[in-house]
Enzyme design. Structure first.
Site, PDB file in Angstrom:
ATOM      1  N   GLU A  13      -2.249  -0.906  11.183  1.00 29.80           N
ATOM      2  CA  GLU A  13      -0.887  -0.497  10.447  1.00 29.80           C
ATOM      3  C   GLU A  13      -1.350   1.112  10.648  1.00 29.80           C
ATOM      4  OE1 GLU A  13       0.262  -1.318   6.359  1.00 29.80           O
ATOM      5  OE2 GLU A  13      -1.397  -2.510   6.358  1.00 29.80           O
ATOM      6  N   SER A 153       2.778  -3.964   5.565  1.00 27.10           N
ATOM      7  CA  SER A 153       3.982  -4.109   6.305  1.00 27.10           C
ATOM      8  C   SER A 153       4.422  -4.784   7.161  1.00 27.10           C
ATOM      9  CB  SER A 153       3.795  -2.714   7.673  1.00 27.10           C
ATOM     10  OG  SER A 153       2.930  -1.190   7.250  1.00 27.10           O
ATOM     11  N   TYR A 221      11.032  -0.675  10.536  1.00 26.53           N
ATOM     12  CA  TYR A 221      10.704   0.377  10.597  1.00 26.53           C
ATOM     13  C   TYR A 221      11.313   0.734  12.020  1.00 26.53           C
ATOM     14  CZ  TYR A 221       6.675   0.165   7.406  1.00 26.53           C
ATOM     15  OH  TYR A 221       5.621   0.248   6.995  1.00 26.53           O
ATOM     16  N   ARG A 260       5.246   0.790  -4.674  1.00 29.39           N
ATOM     17  CA  ARG A 260       6.079   0.317  -5.112  1.00 29.39           C
ATOM     18  C   ARG A 260       5.804  -1.054  -5.237  1.00 29.39           C
ATOM     19  NH1 ARG A 260       6.988   0.445   0.180  1.00 29.39           N
ATOM     20  NH2 ARG A 260       6.654  -2.086   0.136  1.00 29.39           N
ATOM     21  N   ASP A 262       7.794  -5.278  -4.534  1.00 32.14           N
ATOM     22  CA  ASP A 262       8.830  -5.673  -3.810  1.00 32.14           C
ATOM     23  C   ASP A 262       8.619  -7.167  -4.541  1.00 32.14           C
ATOM     24  OD1 ASP A 262       8.119  -4.063  -2.324  1.00 32.14           O
ATOM     25  OD2 ASP A 262       6.629  -5.054  -0.858  1.00 32.14           O
ATOM     26  N   GLU A 274       4.657  -8.469  -4.195  1.00 36.45           N
ATOM     27  CA  GLU A 274       3.196  -8.015  -4.034  1.00 36.45           C
ATOM     28  C   GLU A 274       3.394  -6.209  -4.759  1.00 36.45           C
ATOM     29  OE1 GLU A 274       2.647  -6.484  -0.125  1.00 36.45           O
ATOM     30  OE2 GLU A 274       3.086  -8.013  -0.156  1.00 36.45           O
ATOM     31  N   ASN A 276       2.440  -1.978  -3.291  1.00 37.82           N
ATOM     32  CA  ASN A 276       2.428  -0.884  -2.818  1.00 37.82           C
ATOM     33  C   ASN A 276       2.026   0.204  -3.485  1.00 37.82           C
ATOM     34  OD1 ASN A 276       3.082  -2.571   0.366  1.00 37.82           O
ATOM     35  ND2 ASN A 276       4.556  -3.195  -1.562  1.00 37.82           N
ATOM     36  N   GLY A 280       5.123   3.327   2.283  1.00 39.74           N
ATOM     37  CA  GLY A 280       5.976   3.588   3.693  1.00 39.74           C
ATOM     38  C   GLY A 280       6.676   5.334   3.518  1.00 39.74           C
TER      39      GLY A 280
END
Length: 313
Positions: A13, A153, A221, A260, A262, A274, A276, A280
Site C-alpha cells: 500500500e 486497500s 482510489y 473507520r 466498514d 473490519e 481501519n 486513507g
C-alpha cells in the site's frame, strides 16, 4: 509546530500512503506548520534521531510498518505525540481474524470466516505444498471473499463464486508467505462509518462502479470508479445502529483518536467487516468525505487529529 510526516514504507500500500501524504503536507504547511518528510523505507532505525527535535508526528502509513503498531511503539518509547491509536489497538485492528473474534465476543455481527495460517502453505522442509485440498475446509457455502489477513486497500482480495476455486485463491496468498482470511460473501450495500474523537461521523454508502463486484482497489482510489453517497440515504434507525456499532468496535479494540469501520448491509442487517486505524487520506478517501459532511474541511480535520493526539500524549 515542527511536524514529522511519516509515509511510504514497504507494504503493497506504499503508493496510496505517498499519495495521501502529498495532500497532508500541503495542508499542514498551509496551516503554518514546518513539515519534515520521512519514508521508513529509507531506514526505519533513523526514526529516533529524526523525531528528536519535532513537536508532533503525523502518521500516514498503510500496512506494516504503521498499521501494525511498530512505529507507534517506537514513538511511545521516545515520548513523542502522534495521531491515532497506540500499538495494541493498531495490531488488533490490523489482524482481521483476531478483531472479528473480538467482535463476536462482544455481540457485533460479522460475516462467518475461516483463518488459514501461512504455515499451511509449506511442508516441514519449507517447500510449497502443491495441493492444499485436504488442509482447507470451509463450513459455509460459496461465494467466498478471500483476502490477506493483514492488509488493506482491498489489495489481494478475490471473490470466489465456486467451491472448487477456493483452494487456488488461498494458495495464491499463501505463496506470498501471508496468512489468509476466508469470509462468507454477503451480497448487499457497502457502508462505512468513521469515528472522530468519541463521535461517529455521517455514514457513506458505496456503490462500486460497473464491472466491480465489491469495493476494490480501483474503486477506492480512481476518481469516478465508485458512487459514494454521504450522508448515506438510509433510514434513521439503520444509520444510528451502524454508528453505534462503529463506536462499539472502536472501544472494543482500544482505539483512540479516529478510525473507520466498514460494513455490509445485507437484507437490512449490518455486518462489520473490519476497522481501519489509519484511514486513507487521499483526495478520494472516505474519512475526509465524512468529515466534510460533518462540517470539517481537510485543514480542520488534520487540526482536530493533531489536537486529539496531543491530548492523548
Amino acid at each position: 509546530m515542527r511536524i514529522l510526516l511519516i509515509a511510504g514504507g514497504w507494504s503493497d500500500e506504499r503508493e496510496v500512503s505517498l499519495s495521501g501524504a502529498t495532500g497532508i503536507e500541503t495542508s499542514l504547511r498551509r496551516m503554518g506548520h514546518t513539515v519534515i518528510l520521512f519514508d521508513p523505507r529509507d531506514g526505519l532505525t533513523t526514526l529516533p534521531h529524526l523525531a528528536e527535535d519535532v513537536d508532533f508526528v503525523f502518521l500516514n502509513l498503510h500496512g506494516a510498518p504503521g498499521e501494525d503498531g511498530l512505529v507507534q511503539a517506537m514513538l511511545d518509547g521516545m515520548g513523542k505525540p502522534y495521531q491515532g491509536s497506540g500499538p495494541a489497538g493498531s495490531i488488533l485492528a490490523l489482524d482481521k481474524a483476531v478483531s472479528k473474534a473480538l467482535f463476536v465476543k462482544n455481540n457485533l455481527a460479522t460475516p462467518p470466516w475461516v483463518f488459514v495460517p501461512a504455515r499451511l502453505g509449506v511442508d516441514q522442509y519449507g517447500e510449497q505444498i502443491s495441493d492444499l485440498s485436504a488442509e482447507i475446509s470451509c463450513p459455509f457455502a460459496p461465494p467466498y471473499v478471500v483476502k490477506p489477513n493483514l492488509g488493506g486497500s482491498s489489495l489481494g482480495v478475490e471473490m470466489v463464486r465456486e467451491r472448487n476455486g477456493l483452494v487456488p485463491a488461498v494458495q495464491k496468498i499463501l505463496q506470498q508467505g501471508r496468512d489468509v482470511l476466508v469470509e462468507q460473501y454477503l451480497p448487499g450495500v457497502e457502508v462505512t462509518c468513521s469515528v472522530l474523537g468519541d463521535e461517529a461521523l455521517p455514514l457513506i454508502l458505496i456503490r462500486p462502479g460497473e464491472g466491480a463486484s465489491f469495493f476494490d482497489y480501483d474503486s477506492k482510489y480512481l476518481p469516478g470508479r465508485a458512487d459514494e453517497v454521504c450522508p448515506a440515504p438510509l433510514p434513521g434507525d439503520v444509520s444510528r445502529g451502524i454508528q453505534s456499532m462503529a463506536l462499539h468496535a472502536h472501544r472494543i479494540l482500544g482505539l483512540r483518536g479516529y478510525s473507520r469501520a466498514d460494513f455490509i448491509l445485507h437484507e437490512g442487517q449490518a455486518s462489520l467487516l473490519e476497522v481501519n486505524t489509519l484511514p486513507g487520506m487521499t483526495a478520494t478517501s472516505l474519512l475526509p468525505q465524512a468529515a466534510a459532511a460533518h462540517g470539517l474541511d481537510f485543514d480542520h480535520l488534520l487540526a482536530r487529529l493533531i489536537e486529539l493526539g496531543m491530548r492523548e500524549h
